[in-house]
Scaffold this motif. Structure first.
Motif, PDB file in Angstrom:
ATOM      1  N   THR A  28       0.841  -1.194   0.000  1.00 61.60           N
ATOM      2  CA  THR A  28       0.000   0.000   0.000  1.00 61.60           C
ATOM      3  C   THR A  28       0.880   1.249   0.000  1.00 61.60           C
ATOM      4  O   THR A  28       1.894   1.317   0.698  1.00 61.60           O
ATOM      5  N   PRO A  29       0.495   2.260  -0.761  1.00 61.35           N
ATOM      6  CA  PRO A  29       1.261   3.508  -0.768  1.00 61.35           C
ATOM      7  C   PRO A  29       0.973   4.312   0.495  1.00 61.35           C
ATOM      8  O   PRO A  29       0.025   4.036   1.235  1.00 61.35           O
ATOM      9  N   LEU A  30       1.795   5.322   0.735  1.00 62.43           N
ATOM     10  CA  LEU A  30       1.572   6.267   1.824  1.00 62.43           C
ATOM     11  C   LEU A  30       0.963   7.535   1.242  1.00 62.43           C
ATOM     12  O   LEU A  30       1.514   8.129   0.322  1.00 62.43           O
ATOM     13  N   ARG A  31      -0.175   7.917   1.768  1.00 65.36           N
ATOM     14  CA  ARG A  31      -0.787   9.188   1.377  1.00 65.36           C
ATOM     15  C   ARG A  31      -0.215  10.262   2.297  1.00 65.36           C
ATOM     16  O   ARG A  31      -0.522  10.302   3.483  1.00 65.36           O
ATOM     17  N   LEU A  32       0.610  11.101   1.728  1.00 63.65           N
ATOM     18  CA  LEU A  32       1.415  12.047   2.498  1.00 63.65           C
ATOM     19  C   LEU A  32       0.929  13.472   2.271  1.00 63.65           C
ATOM     20  O   LEU A  32       0.752  13.910   1.134  1.00 63.65           O
ATOM     21  N   THR A  33       0.726  14.193   3.370  1.00 63.09           N
ATOM     22  CA  THR A  33       0.398  15.613   3.320  1.00 63.09           C
ATOM     23  C   THR A  33       1.620  16.409   3.766  1.00 63.09           C
ATOM     24  O   THR A  33       2.197  16.127   4.824  1.00 63.09           O
ATOM     25  N   ILE A  34       2.015  17.395   2.961  1.00 62.26           N
ATOM     26  CA  ILE A  34       3.154  18.248   3.300  1.00 62.26           C
ATOM     27  C   ILE A  34       2.634  19.634   3.665  1.00 62.26           C
ATOM     28  O   ILE A  34       2.002  20.317   2.856  1.00 62.26           O
ATOM     29  N   ALA A  35       2.895  20.027   4.900  1.00 57.82           N
ATOM     30  CA  ALA A  35       2.391  21.290   5.446  1.00 57.82           C
ATOM     31  C   ALA A  35       3.542  22.249   5.714  1.00 57.82           C
ATOM     32  O   ALA A  35       4.723  21.884   5.668  1.00 57.82           O
ATOM     33  N   LEU A  36       3.174  23.483   6.013  1.00 56.84           N
ATOM     34  CA  LEU A  36       4.127  24.495   6.435  1.00 56.84           C
ATOM     35  C   LEU A  36       3.546  25.205   7.658  1.00 56.84           C
ATOM     36  O   LEU A  36       2.334  25.410   7.741  1.00 56.84           O
ATOM     37  N   THR A  37       4.407  25.560   8.588  1.00 57.85           N
ATOM     38  CA  THR A  37       3.954  26.222   9.806  1.00 57.85           C
ATOM     39  C   THR A  37       3.684  27.701   9.572  1.00 57.85           C
ATOM     40  O   THR A  37       4.306  28.349   8.734  1.00 57.85           O
ATOM     41  N   ALA A  38       2.755  28.227  10.387  1.00 59.21           N
ATOM     42  CA  ALA A  38       2.491  29.673  10.416  1.00 59.21           C
ATOM     43  C   ALA A  38       2.027  30.042  11.816  1.00 59.21           C
ATOM     44  O   ALA A  38       1.237  29.308  12.415  1.00 59.21           O
ATOM     45  N   ARG A  39       2.523  31.161  12.324  1.00 64.91           N
ATOM     46  CA  ARG A  39       2.069  31.688  13.613  1.00 64.91           C
ATOM     47  C   ARG A  39       1.157  32.881  13.391  1.00 64.91           C
ATOM     48  O   ARG A  39       1.173  33.512  12.346  1.00 64.91           O
ATOM     49  N   TRP A  40       0.391  33.163  14.432  1.00 65.63           N
ATOM     50  CA  TRP A  40      -0.569  34.268  14.365  1.00 65.63           C
ATOM     51  C   TRP A  40       0.094  35.588  13.982  1.00 65.63           C
ATOM     52  O   TRP A  40      -0.523  36.431  13.334  1.00 65.63           O
ATOM     53  N   SER A  41       1.349  35.777  14.364  1.00 62.99           N
ATOM     54  CA  SER A  41       2.026  37.045  14.093  1.00 62.99           C
ATOM     55  C   SER A  41       2.264  37.262  12.600  1.00 62.99           C
ATOM     56  O   SER A  41       2.530  38.390  12.177  1.00 62.99           O
ATOM     57  N   ALA A  42       2.176  36.187  11.804  1.00 68.70           N
ATOM     58  CA  ALA A  42       2.404  36.302  10.359  1.00 68.70           C
ATOM     59  C   ALA A  42       1.096  36.339   9.577  1.00 68.70           C
ATOM     60  O   ALA A  42       1.116  36.288   8.343  1.00 68.70           O
ATOM     61  N   TYR A  43      -0.037  36.424  10.269  1.00 72.58           N
ATOM     62  CA  TYR A  43      -1.339  36.497   9.604  1.00 72.58           C
ATOM     63  C   TYR A  43      -1.558  37.908   9.053  1.00 72.58           C
ATOM     64  O   TYR A  43      -1.221  38.884   9.719  1.00 72.58           O
ATOM     65  N   PRO A  44      -2.120  38.065   7.832  1.00 74.54           N
ATOM     66  CA  PRO A  44      -2.598  37.004   6.932  1.00 74.54           C
ATOM     67  C   PRO A  44      -1.606  36.640   5.825  1.00 74.54           C
ATOM     68  O   PRO A  44      -1.855  35.702   5.068  1.00 74.54           O
ATOM     69  N   ASP A  45      -0.479  37.353   5.724  1.00 73.76           N
ATOM     70  CA  ASP A  45       0.385  37.199   4.548  1.00 73.76           C
ATOM     71  C   ASP A  45       0.929  35.785   4.396  1.00 73.76           C
ATOM     72  O   ASP A  45       0.931  35.220   3.289  1.00 73.76           O
ATOM     73  N   ARG A  46       1.425  35.209   5.493  1.00 72.08           N
ATOM     74  CA  ARG A  46       2.025  33.877   5.386  1.00 72.08           C
ATOM     75  C   ARG A  46       0.956  32.828   5.060  1.00 72.08           C
ATOM     76  O   ARG A  46       1.215  31.891   4.294  1.00 72.08           O
ATOM     77  N   LEU A  47      -0.212  32.956   5.632  1.00 69.21           N
ATOM     78  CA  LEU A  47      -1.271  31.999   5.347  1.00 69.21           C
ATOM     79  C   LEU A  47      -1.662  32.052   3.875  1.00 69.21           C
ATOM     80  O   LEU A  47      -1.891  31.024   3.237  1.00 69.21           O
ATOM     81  N   ARG A  48      -1.740  33.266   3.331  1.00 70.28           N
ATOM     82  CA  ARG A  48      -2.064  33.410   1.914  1.00 70.28           C
ATOM     83  C   ARG A  48      -0.983  32.761   1.060  1.00 70.28           C
ATOM     84  O   ARG A  48      -1.274  32.060   0.084  1.00 70.28           O
ATOM     85  N   TRP A  49       0.283  32.984   1.406  1.00 65.60           N
ATOM     86  CA  TRP A  49       1.395  32.408   0.644  1.00 65.60           C
ATOM     87  C   TRP A  49       1.337  30.880   0.697  1.00 65.60           C
ATOM     88  O   TRP A  49       1.545  30.205  -0.323  1.00 65.60           O
TER      89      TRP A  49
END
Length: 277
Positions: A28-49
């Motif tokens: 069976t394959p691995l279904r992998l999700t790749i995420a990036l961290t963001a903190r509240w201090s970088a809202y909203p620009d980092r979340l949009r990026w």
């Protein structure tokens, strides 16, 4: 205003947060999700990026403004961005030797669970010993972590404990013991493991570190090492064997924990090229 701006973001990246990875010796394959961290201090620009560049999101909400979480996160959930949470809460130590300080920390951790309930993937990573100056009572740490796990389960939330570079949770045996005793799952922070004293002094290998935690592994924080900051890999010399071992587990959420955008993109490409994804 922010909600209207965020809702208009179009996800144009050729990358998708989820990839399917074939694993040697596995049917069976691995279904992998790749995420990036963001903190509240970088809202909203980092979340949009993050949304525009095809990452999933691991979000650290402001503990002083948890009522803003819905406004900040809901538009991304509506846009289909997979989202988990990072309980980065310096100053709110649940394992503190001082009972009142620990109880205050516990209240804030519970409030974070309340605020994320029903929003996105119901998984959060917490820490014990985040501030190396805080004196930790191991019994209190396990007691309060147990209370958080139970409270989270009542809300449908999985609580994970992360290994740190210093302090009691820099020892994988302590992390495993506290996780089993409390019922918590584990977030394996690669850079913390590579850079902790046990590994640097050769008393344990990073693969041994991972093996100790593997049976409760629920998430990975991916970067190469930590000193004054988190550093990205330049190649797969260090991360290659770690990734190989991770593919033997069922852990399908890897969060790149790098602030620099170029480093985050390069690290994702390095990982995907290595995985052949």
């Amino acid at each position: 205003m922010h909600r209207m701006e965020v809702s208009s973001v179009k996800i144009k990246s050729r990358y998708k947060p989820e990839v399917v990875v074939m694993r040697p010796g596995r049917t069976t394959p691995l279904r992998l999700t790749i995420a990036l961290t963001a903190r509240w201090s970088a809202y909203p620009d980092r979340l949009r990026w993050i949304a525009e560049h095809g990452f999933a999101l691991e979000y650290a909400a402001d503990p002083e403004a948890l009522d803003m979480l819905g406004e900040q996160i809901d538009p991304y959930l509506e846009a289909g961005v997979p989202t988990r949470y990072h309980g980065f809460l310096p100053g709110y130590e649940i394992g503190h030797q001082d009972h009142e300080v620990a109880e205050r920390g516990l209240r804030v951790h519970r409030a974070v669970l309340d605020s994320m309930c029903g929003r996105g993937e119901q998984v959060i990573t917490f820490h014990v010993g985040l501030d190396s100056e805080d004196p930790i009572d191991p019994d209190r740490a396990v007691e309060n972590l147990t209370r958080l796990v139970k409270y989270g389960l009542g809300l449908g939330i999985t609580v994970c404990l992360e290994n740190l570079r210093r302090g009691p949770t820099s020892d994988p045996r302590t992390v495993a013991e506290w996780a089993r005793a409390s019922g918590a799952m584990v977030t394996f922070d690669v850079g913390h493991a590579v850079s902790c004293q046990l590994v640097e002094r050769g008393r344990i290998s990073v693969l041994d570190f991972l093996d100790i935690l593997a049976d409760r592994l629920h998430e990975v924080h991916m970067y190469e090492r930590e000193t004054d900051r988190h550093y990205p890999p330049q190649d797969m010399t260090i991360l290659g064997s770690i990734v190989d071992r991770l593919l033997e587990t069922e852990c399908g959420w890897w969060t790149i924990e790098l602030d620099d955008y170029a480093e985050a993109l390069a690290t994702r490409k390095l990982l995907l090229d290595y995985l052949g994804a």
